[in-house]
Design an enzyme around this catalytic site. Structure first.
Site, PDB file in Angstrom:
ATOM      1  N   ASP A  67       0.822  -1.210   0.000  1.00 52.27           N
ATOM      2  CA  ASP A  67       0.000   0.000   0.000  1.00 52.27           C
ATOM      3  C   ASP A  67       0.858   1.262   0.000  1.00 52.27           C
ATOM      4  O   ASP A  67       2.068   1.209   0.236  1.00 52.27           O
ATOM      5  CB  ASP A  67      -0.978  -0.003   1.198  1.00 52.27           C
ATOM      6  CG  ASP A  67      -0.330  -0.490   2.489  1.00 52.27           C
ATOM      7  OD1 ASP A  67       0.908  -0.425   2.591  1.00 52.27           O
ATOM      8  OD2 ASP A  67      -1.060  -0.936   3.380  1.00 52.27           O
ATOM      9  N   ASN A 137      -7.475  -3.942  14.003  1.00 50.28           N
ATOM     10  CA  ASN A 137      -8.845  -4.191  13.527  1.00 50.28           C
ATOM     11  C   ASN A 137      -8.911  -5.340  12.512  1.00 50.28           C
ATOM     12  O   ASN A 137      -9.924  -5.530  11.860  1.00 50.28           O
ATOM     13  CB  ASN A 137      -9.443  -2.919  12.919  1.00 50.28           C
ATOM     14  CG  ASN A 137      -8.697  -2.456  11.673  1.00 50.28           C
ATOM     15  OD1 ASN A 137      -7.707  -3.076  11.275  1.00 50.28           O
ATOM     16  ND2 ASN A 137      -9.165  -1.378  11.060  1.00 50.28           N
ATOM     17  N   HIS A 139      -7.112  -5.636   9.769  1.00 45.70           N
ATOM     18  CA  HIS A 139      -6.832  -5.326   8.356  1.00 45.70           C
ATOM     19  C   HIS A 139      -5.510  -5.943   7.897  1.00 45.70           C
ATOM     20  O   HIS A 139      -4.598  -6.169   8.691  1.00 45.70           O
ATOM     21  CB  HIS A 139      -6.915  -3.819   8.072  1.00 45.70           C
ATOM     22  CG  HIS A 139      -5.761  -2.983   8.563  1.00 45.70           C
ATOM     23  ND1 HIS A 139      -5.840  -1.612   8.708  1.00 45.70           N
ATOM     24  CD2 HIS A 139      -4.499  -3.310   8.926  1.00 45.70           C
ATOM     25  CE1 HIS A 139      -4.685  -1.147   9.126  1.00 45.70           C
ATOM     26  NE2 HIS A 139      -3.850  -2.153   9.272  1.00 45.70           N
ATOM     27  N   GLU A 144      -9.573  -2.512   5.029  1.00 38.18           N
ATOM     28  CA  GLU A 144     -10.239  -2.298   6.316  1.00 38.18           C
ATOM     29  C   GLU A 144     -11.446  -3.242   6.436  1.00 38.18           C
ATOM     30  O   GLU A 144     -11.915  -3.792   5.418  1.00 38.18           O
ATOM     31  CB  GLU A 144     -10.697  -0.839   6.399  1.00 38.18           C
ATOM     32  CG  GLU A 144      -9.571   0.184   6.267  1.00 38.18           C
ATOM     33  CD  GLU A 144      -8.687   0.289   7.517  1.00 38.18           C
ATOM     34  OE1 GLU A 144      -8.481  -0.727   8.210  1.00 38.18           O
ATOM     35  OE2 GLU A 144      -8.190   1.393   7.787  1.00 38.18           O
TER      36      GLU A 144
HETATM   37  P1  PGA Z   1       2.116  -2.308  12.644  1.00 38.02           P
HETATM   38  O1  PGA Z   1       0.975  -2.238  11.536  1.00 38.02           O
HETATM   39  O2  PGA Z   1       3.130  -3.271  12.152  1.00 38.02           O
HETATM   40  O3  PGA Z   1       2.647  -0.896  12.704  1.00 38.02           O
HETATM   41  O4  PGA Z   1       1.468  -2.736  13.917  1.00 38.02           O
HETATM   42  C1  PGA Z   1       0.472  -3.408  10.997  1.00 38.02           C
HETATM   43  C2  PGA Z   1      -0.660  -3.089  10.050  1.00 38.02           C
HETATM   44  O5  PGA Z   1      -1.385  -2.123  10.281  1.00 38.02           O
HETATM   45  O6  PGA Z   1      -0.832  -3.844   9.074  1.00 38.02           O
END
Ligand code: PGA
Length: 268
Positions: A67, A137, A139, A144
Site C-alpha cells: 500500500d 482491527n 486489516h 479495512e
Molecule cells: P504495525 O501495523 O506493524 O505498525 O502494527 C500493521 C498493520 O497495520 O498492518
C-alpha cells in the site's frame, strides 16, 4: 494455516528473514510482496545484515508493496516509498527500478492506477512470498473491515481506528492522509505464499479472529483461512488469545520432523 509461536518478536523476525532468504536463494527471479509498519522493521534489519555479510543478494529480486498513502509524494518522509528506501532498499543491492508501490499522484485516476498495478504484478510472474502485518482491527494492507474478500488494488478510505493507531507516527500539526491505495484481499490471496507477522498484545484479538473466527470481511485477515500456504508467525503476546497453542507447537515439531525426512518443499 501454519501457526508458529515464538518466545519474542526478535525470533519472529529471524524466522521471517529465513523464509525470505530461502526464496531469494532458491529462485532466479524472485518476486517479494512487502509491508510497512512497525512489525516488519526488524525483519528488514535482518535482511540488511544478511546482505552485508554476503548471505543474500537482492540483484534479481522484484518487490511489490502492499500500500501507499494518497495525498503525499514519495519525497515526503511519511510516504511508504520513503519508509522502504530507508529501512531496506537503500541498504541492499536491489535495483530500485524493480521496486514498486501502488501510487496515485495528484491528477492520476486511482482506478487506472489500481489496474496498472495488478497488471505489473501479473507481468512479473506473480508474487512468490507476500509479507504481511495485521492491524488491531484485522486489516491486511489497508483492506479495512468490510473490504470485499475478492478486492483488487484500489483506493481505500481508512477507518478511524487505523488513523488513530497510526497517528503516533505523525506530528501534531502534520497532514495525516485518510486515503490510500492498497492491494486488495484478492490480490494478496494470489501470492504463492503469505507470511503474516504479528507481535504484541494489541494484536491478540485480531489474531484470534483471523485464525479461529468466522471467515468474515469484518476481519479481513480471516480471508487467509482460504489460502493454501499461509504461514502465521506470532510472538507469545500476539498468540495469547489462541486456545489451541499446545496443538500448534506440537504440529510444528511434527512439521520439522517431516521436513527433515522428506526435505523442505516450497512450491515457488
Ligand atoms: P504495525 O501495523 O506493524 O505498525 O502494527 C500493521 C498493520 O497495520 O498492518
Amino acid at each position: 494455516m501454519q501457526i508458529i509461536i515464538f518466545d519474542d518478536a526478535q525470533q519472529v523476525a529471524s524466522n521471517a528473514a529465513e523464509w525470505v532468504a530461502e526464496l531469494i536463494n532458491k529462485k532466479t527471479n524472485p518476486v517479494l510482496g512487502l509491508a510497512t509498519g512497525s512489525t516488519p522493521i526488524s525483519l528488514y534489519k535482518q535482511l540488511v545484515t544478511k546482505y552485508q555479510t554476503g548471505q543474500l543478494s537482492f540483484k534479481n529480486t522484484s518487490c511489490f508493496n502492499l500500500d501507499e498513502y494518497l495525498g503525499i509524494d514519495e519525497g515526503n518522509p511519511q510516504s511508504y516509498r520513503h519508509f522502504m528506501n530507508d529501512n531496506l532498499f537503500n541498504h541492499v543491492d536491489i535495483d530500485k527500478g524493480n521496486t514498486f508501490l501502488p501510487t496515485c499522484a495528484q491528477g492520476q485516476n486511482p482506478r487506472e492506477q489500481g489496474l496498472a498495478y495488478e497488471e505489473k504484478i501479473k507481468y512479473s510472474g506473480g508474487i512468490d512470498l507476500q509479507i504481511l502485518g495485521i492491524g488491531a482491527n484485522g486489516h491486511i494492507g489497508f483492506n479495512e473491515p468490510t473490504s470485499s474478500l475478492a478486492s483488487r488494488t484500489r483506493i481505500k478510505t481508512l477507518t478511524q481506528q487505523t488513523l488513530s493507531d497510526n497517528s503516533r507516527l505523525f506530528d501534531k500539526d502534520e497532514f495525516q492522509p485518510t486515503l490510500a491505495m492498497t492491494m486488495g484481499i484478492g490480490t494478496i490471496l494470489d501470492a504463492r505464499y503469505v507470511l503474516l507477522m504479528a507481535t504484541g498484545k494489541s494484536k491478540a484479538k485480531a489474531v484470534q479472529d483471523m485464525v479461529t473466527g468466522p471467515l468474515s470481511s469484518m476481519c479481513p485477515a480471516s480471508a487467509l483461512q482460504m489460502h493454501e500456504n499461509a504461514i502465521i508467525l506470532l510472538d507469545k503476546a500476539a498468540a495469547s488469545q489462541l486456545e489451541d497453542q499446545n496443538y500448534y507447537q506440537w504440529a510444528n515439531v511434527q512439521n520439522l520432523k517431516i521436513n527433515q525426512e522428506f526435505g523442505l518443499y516450497h512450491n515457488y
